[in-house]
Design a protein around this motif. Structure first.
Motif, PDB file in Angstrom:
ATOM      1  N   TYR A 123      11.800 -25.104  -0.270  1.00 32.27           N
ATOM      2  CA  TYR A 123      11.627 -23.806   0.380  1.00 32.27           C
ATOM      3  C   TYR A 123      12.498 -23.603   1.628  1.00 32.27           C
ATOM      4  O   TYR A 123      13.061 -22.520   1.799  1.00 32.27           O
ATOM      5  CB  TYR A 123      10.160 -23.555   0.733  1.00 32.27           C
ATOM      6  CG  TYR A 123       9.307 -23.067  -0.420  1.00 32.27           C
ATOM      7  CD1 TYR A 123       9.747 -23.168  -1.737  1.00 32.27           C
ATOM      8  CD2 TYR A 123       8.066 -22.505  -0.204  1.00 32.27           C
ATOM      9  CE1 TYR A 123       8.965 -22.741  -2.790  1.00 32.27           C
ATOM     10  CE2 TYR A 123       7.278 -22.063  -1.256  1.00 32.27           C
ATOM     11  CZ  TYR A 123       7.733 -22.186  -2.540  1.00 32.27           C
ATOM     12  OH  TYR A 123       6.956 -21.748  -3.581  1.00 32.27           O
TER      13      TYR A 123
ATOM     14  N   ARG B 189      15.468 -24.858 -18.075  1.00 32.40           N
ATOM     15  CA  ARG B 189      15.720 -23.857 -17.031  1.00 32.40           C
ATOM     16  C   ARG B 189      15.317 -22.442 -17.472  1.00 32.40           C
ATOM     17  O   ARG B 189      16.115 -21.499 -17.438  1.00 32.40           O
ATOM     18  CB  ARG B 189      17.203 -23.892 -16.574  1.00 32.40           C
ATOM     19  CG  ARG B 189      17.763 -25.272 -16.315  1.00 32.40           C
ATOM     20  CD  ARG B 189      16.886 -26.153 -15.420  1.00 32.40           C
ATOM     21  NE  ARG B 189      16.639 -25.575 -14.129  1.00 32.40           N
ATOM     22  CZ  ARG B 189      15.405 -25.515 -13.578  1.00 32.40           C
ATOM     23  NH1 ARG B 189      14.337 -25.979 -14.208  1.00 32.40           N
ATOM     24  NH2 ARG B 189      15.254 -24.980 -12.400  1.00 32.40           N
TER      25      ARG B 189
ATOM     26  N   ASN C 136       2.416 -26.890  -4.147  1.00 29.06           N
ATOM     27  CA  ASN C 136       3.094 -28.186  -4.215  1.00 29.06           C
ATOM     28  C   ASN C 136       3.484 -28.464  -2.766  1.00 29.06           C
ATOM     29  O   ASN C 136       4.223 -27.648  -2.202  1.00 29.06           O
ATOM     30  CB  ASN C 136       4.318 -28.082  -5.121  1.00 29.06           C
ATOM     31  CG  ASN C 136       5.190 -29.318  -5.073  1.00 29.06           C
ATOM     32  OD1 ASN C 136       4.888 -30.283  -4.383  1.00 29.06           O
ATOM     33  ND2 ASN C 136       6.300 -29.273  -5.803  1.00 29.06           N
TER      34      ASN C 136
ATOM     35  N   SER D 100       7.730 -20.123 -14.533  1.00 23.94           N
ATOM     36  CA  SER D 100       8.650 -20.706 -15.518  1.00 23.94           C
ATOM     37  C   SER D 100       7.875 -21.437 -16.604  1.00 23.94           C
ATOM     38  O   SER D 100       6.650 -21.604 -16.511  1.00 23.94           O
ATOM     39  CB  SER D 100       9.602 -21.683 -14.827  1.00 23.94           C
ATOM     40  OG  SER D 100       8.940 -22.903 -14.516  1.00 23.94           O
TER      41      SER D 100
ATOM     42  N   ASP E 124       4.790 -18.067  -5.947  1.00 30.28           N
ATOM     43  CA  ASP E 124       5.362 -19.049  -6.869  1.00 30.28           C
ATOM     44  C   ASP E 124       4.199 -19.620  -7.678  1.00 30.28           C
ATOM     45  O   ASP E 124       3.330 -20.303  -7.136  1.00 30.28           O
ATOM     46  CB  ASP E 124       6.048 -20.109  -5.988  1.00 30.28           C
ATOM     47  CG  ASP E 124       6.596 -21.287  -6.756  1.00 30.28           C
ATOM     48  OD1 ASP E 124       6.262 -21.463  -7.936  1.00 30.28           O
ATOM     49  OD2 ASP E 124       7.355 -22.063  -6.133  1.00 30.28           O
TER      50      ASP E 124
ATOM     51  N   GLY F  46      15.256 -20.894 -14.343  1.00 30.82           N
ATOM     52  CA  GLY F  46      14.155 -21.669 -13.761  1.00 30.82           C
ATOM     53  C   GLY F  46      13.549 -20.922 -12.576  1.00 30.82           C
ATOM     54  O   GLY F  46      14.176 -20.026 -11.989  1.00 30.82           O
ATOM     55  N   ALA F  47      12.329 -21.307 -12.225  1.00 27.77           N
ATOM     56  CA  ALA F  47      11.665 -20.679 -11.077  1.00 27.77           C
ATOM     57  C   ALA F  47      12.498 -20.877  -9.813  1.00 27.77           C
ATOM     58  O   ALA F  47      12.532 -20.014  -8.932  1.00 27.77           O
ATOM     59  CB  ALA F  47      10.272 -21.273 -10.885  1.00 27.77           C
ATOM     60  N   GLN F  48      13.195 -22.001  -9.741  1.00 28.77           N
ATOM     61  CA  GLN F  48      13.993 -22.263  -8.540  1.00 28.77           C
ATOM     62  C   GLN F  48      15.037 -21.165  -8.323  1.00 28.77           C
ATOM     63  O   GLN F  48      15.227 -20.678  -7.219  1.00 28.77           O
ATOM     64  CB  GLN F  48      14.665 -23.644  -8.657  1.00 28.77           C
ATOM     65  CG  GLN F  48      15.369 -24.085  -7.403  1.00 28.77           C
ATOM     66  CD  GLN F  48      14.424 -24.132  -6.204  1.00 28.77           C
ATOM     67  OE1 GLN F  48      13.384 -24.777  -6.253  1.00 28.77           O
ATOM     68  NE2 GLN F  48      14.767 -23.421  -5.150  1.00 28.77           N
TER      69      GLN F  48
ATOM     70  N   SER G  19       8.728 -24.520 -17.181  1.00 25.03           N
ATOM     71  CA  SER G  19       9.032 -25.926 -16.889  1.00 25.03           C
ATOM     72  C   SER G  19       7.825 -26.833 -17.011  1.00 25.03           C
ATOM     73  O   SER G  19       7.877 -27.875 -17.660  1.00 25.03           O
ATOM     74  CB  SER G  19       9.586 -26.061 -15.466  1.00 25.03           C
ATOM     75  OG  SER G  19      10.900 -25.572 -15.412  1.00 25.03           O
ATOM     76  N   LYS G  20       6.759 -26.452 -16.332  1.00 22.39           N
ATOM     77  CA  LYS G  20       5.633 -27.385 -16.204  1.00 22.39           C
ATOM     78  C   LYS G  20       4.660 -27.251 -17.358  1.00 22.39           C
ATOM     79  O   LYS G  20       4.189 -28.244 -17.895  1.00 22.39           O
ATOM     80  CB  LYS G  20       4.900 -27.122 -14.884  1.00 22.39           C
ATOM     81  CG  LYS G  20       5.824 -27.009 -13.670  1.00 22.39           C
ATOM     82  CD  LYS G  20       6.460 -28.325 -13.300  1.00 22.39           C
ATOM     83  CE  LYS G  20       7.417 -28.146 -12.133  1.00 22.39           C
ATOM     84  NZ  LYS G  20       7.867 -29.403 -11.565  1.00 22.39           N
TER      85      LYS G  20
HETATM   86  C1  LIG Z   1       6.202 -25.149  -6.421  1.00 19.13           C
HETATM   87  C2  LIG Z   1       7.416 -25.214  -7.290  1.00 19.13           C
HETATM   88  N1  LIG Z   1       8.170 -24.117  -7.442  1.00 19.13           N
HETATM   89  C3  LIG Z   1       9.279 -24.123  -8.190  1.00 19.13           C
HETATM   90  C4  LIG Z   1       9.682 -25.266  -8.840  1.00 19.13           C
HETATM   91  C5  LIG Z   1      10.930 -25.218  -9.666  1.00 19.13           C
HETATM   92  O1  LIG Z   1      10.567 -25.049 -11.011  1.00 19.13           O
HETATM   93  P1  LIG Z   1      11.641 -24.741 -12.133  1.00 19.13           P
HETATM   94  O2  LIG Z   1      11.819 -25.998 -12.924  1.00 19.13           O
HETATM   95  O3  LIG Z   1      11.051 -23.664 -12.968  1.00 19.13           O
HETATM   96  O4  LIG Z   1      12.887 -24.312 -11.460  1.00 19.13           O
HETATM   97  C6  LIG Z   1       8.947 -26.440  -8.715  1.00 19.13           C
HETATM   98  C7  LIG Z   1       9.400 -27.682  -9.361  1.00 19.13           C
HETATM   99  O5  LIG Z   1       8.909 -28.766  -9.130  1.00 19.13           O
HETATM  100  C8  LIG Z   1       7.774 -26.414  -7.922  1.00 19.13           C
HETATM  101  O6  LIG Z   1       7.030 -27.510  -7.756  1.00 19.13           O
END
Ligand SMILES: Cc1ncc(COP(=O)(O)O)c(C=O)c1O
Length: 393
Positions: free
Chosen positions: A131, A245, A178, A234, A206, A102-104, A236-237
């Motif tokens: 963050y 993930r 975000n 990612s 990001d 995942g991006a996280q 994800s969205k």
């Molecule tokens: C700005 C931002 N970066 C990263 C993420 C994490 O995304 P991922 O589900 O790919 O880990 C989110 C999830 O809400 C997000 O809003």
């Protein structure tokens, strides 16, 4: 004598009340069948495309259940590179890509590799709520530069420049943002790239919501700064795949090599059946993204329109992404009080904007990517609550 935790435990702990407590309460109530509308998280109500699910099942049945390459399988990394190159114009190959959890996880790995105790890392306020911990996990101090409501949540590049010190190692940005939904403009991206170049800084961009921006693109920092930029994103969205993930980092090859070293001791690679399903998702990227984008825009417009005209609420229309900010200061309540009381009286959960920084104190963040009927009902309830809270001016 009992053993103690390392200083890391304190660095990633929440100060004060957990901003997610209300969200988890609302989720539990919703799961128990209560009439609750959850707008406190960015998890689209859409289903992962069926061919992606089918591919994962097919690969599981084919016993694709063994260890994989820690940086991700070559065909998947090549597909990520091709999609990134097509989106940004930055020429990259599989060697510029690592597939992460995942991006996280991409943000976490980037943070560990670009900063250390004694360093400073700059980000914009408001910021994605993870963050502070993600940046501070490296030991670096977080320096936030205001991107206030008075500037429609866009950064002041002069202030950004002034925040740079000899200790600064990196600038983290999210575009679209975000909670703000702001897409950084060409000139903002040029300015950030110039500052990073002048001062020898990493930029971590990001772009998890990039697919929801106009034409599925945002002005690219990676294209402007290939040797100093890490683009994190990612599925994800844009593919409704939050639970899978599937994320990545695109960056210079020496960085990717070190990120792979981190992966080898952090995740040891991701499941092969997930990777092959992710590859399938890349095969249908254009259509999948376009349908999420169209849907996000329609819901944003409907929700904004449904909340217009209240004295106590100011709606900040986002450029893209899945969230909007409501300025609730006209109610006389803090963001936290507004969120708690809205939930108690109307059973709609939103996030206290203070979770995203000082600049969104007195705001709440609302996710608008849920089904139309729930959104219409949520707007009705928020209006009723806000109208009841209006303070005479
Ligand atoms: C700005 C931002 N970066 C990263 C993420 C994490 O995304 P991922 O589900 O790919 O880990 C989110 C999830 O809400 C997000 O809003």
């Amino acid at each position: 004598m009992s053993p103690r935790l390392s200083p890391l435990a304190a660095r990633i702990a929440h100060d004060g009340p957990d901003p997610w407590a209300l969200h988890w309460r609302a989720r539990a109530a919703h799961a128990a069948g209560e009439d609750v509308i959850v707008l406190s998280v960015g998890d689209p109500d859409l289903d992962t495309p069926a061919p992606v699910v089918d591919k994962a099942i097919e690969r599981l049945r084919a016993r694709d259940t063994h260890y994989t390459e820690s940086a991700g399988r070559a065909p998947l990394r090549a597909a990520i590179a091709a999609a990134h190159a097509e989106r940004t114009g930055q020429p990259v190959t599989a060697d510029n890509v690592i597939f992460v959890n995942g991006a996280q996880n991409g943000l976490f790995v980037s943070s560990l590799l670009v900063a250390a105790p004694g360093d400073e890392v700059i980000t914009l306020d408001p910021m994605y709520a993870t963050y502070p911990a993600t940046i501070q996990v490296s030991g670096a101090a977080l320096v936030s530069v205001p991107a206030p409501a008075s500037r429609d949540f866009h950064p002041d590049l002069a202030a950004l420049g002034q925040a740079i010190t000899p200790r600064t190692r990196a600038i983290f940005v999210a575009t679209p943002g975000n909670p703000s939904g702001v897409v950084l403009t060409d000139s903002e991206v040029d300015g950030i790239a110039r500052l990073a170049e002048q001062h020898g800084l990493w930029v971590v961009t990001d772009e998890v919501y990039a697919g929801t921006a106009d034409g599925g693109r945002v002005p690219s920092l990676g294209a402007r700064l290939p040797d100093q930029c890490l683009t994190v994103s990612s599925l994800s969205k844009t593919h409704a795949m939050t639970g899978w993930r599937c994320g990545w980092i695109v960056g210079p090859t020496p960085f990717i090599h070190h990120a792979d070293m981190v992966a080898q001791c952090m995740t040891y690679g991701l499941p092969g059946f997930i990777q092959d399903a992710a590859l399938k998702a890349f095969g249908m990227r254009t259509e999948a993204e376009a349908s999420v984008r169209t849907l996000c825009r329609a819901r944003r417009d409907t929700f904004c329109a449904a909340l217009q005209g209240l004295l106590a609420l100011r709606v900040h229309r986002p450029d893209a992404g899945m969230f909007m900010l409501l300025d609730v200061r006209g109610t006389g309540l803090s963001g936290r009080e507004f969120a708690n009381r809205l939930y108690d009286s109307e059973r709609v959960s939103v996030l206290d904007g203070a979770a995203c920084g000082r600049e969104t104190q007195g705001f709440v963040r609302v996710c608008f990517v849920t089904d139309e009927a729930s959104l219409a009902e949520a707007a009705r309830r928020i209006r009723r609550f806000a109208a009841g809270s209006e303070t005479p001016r």
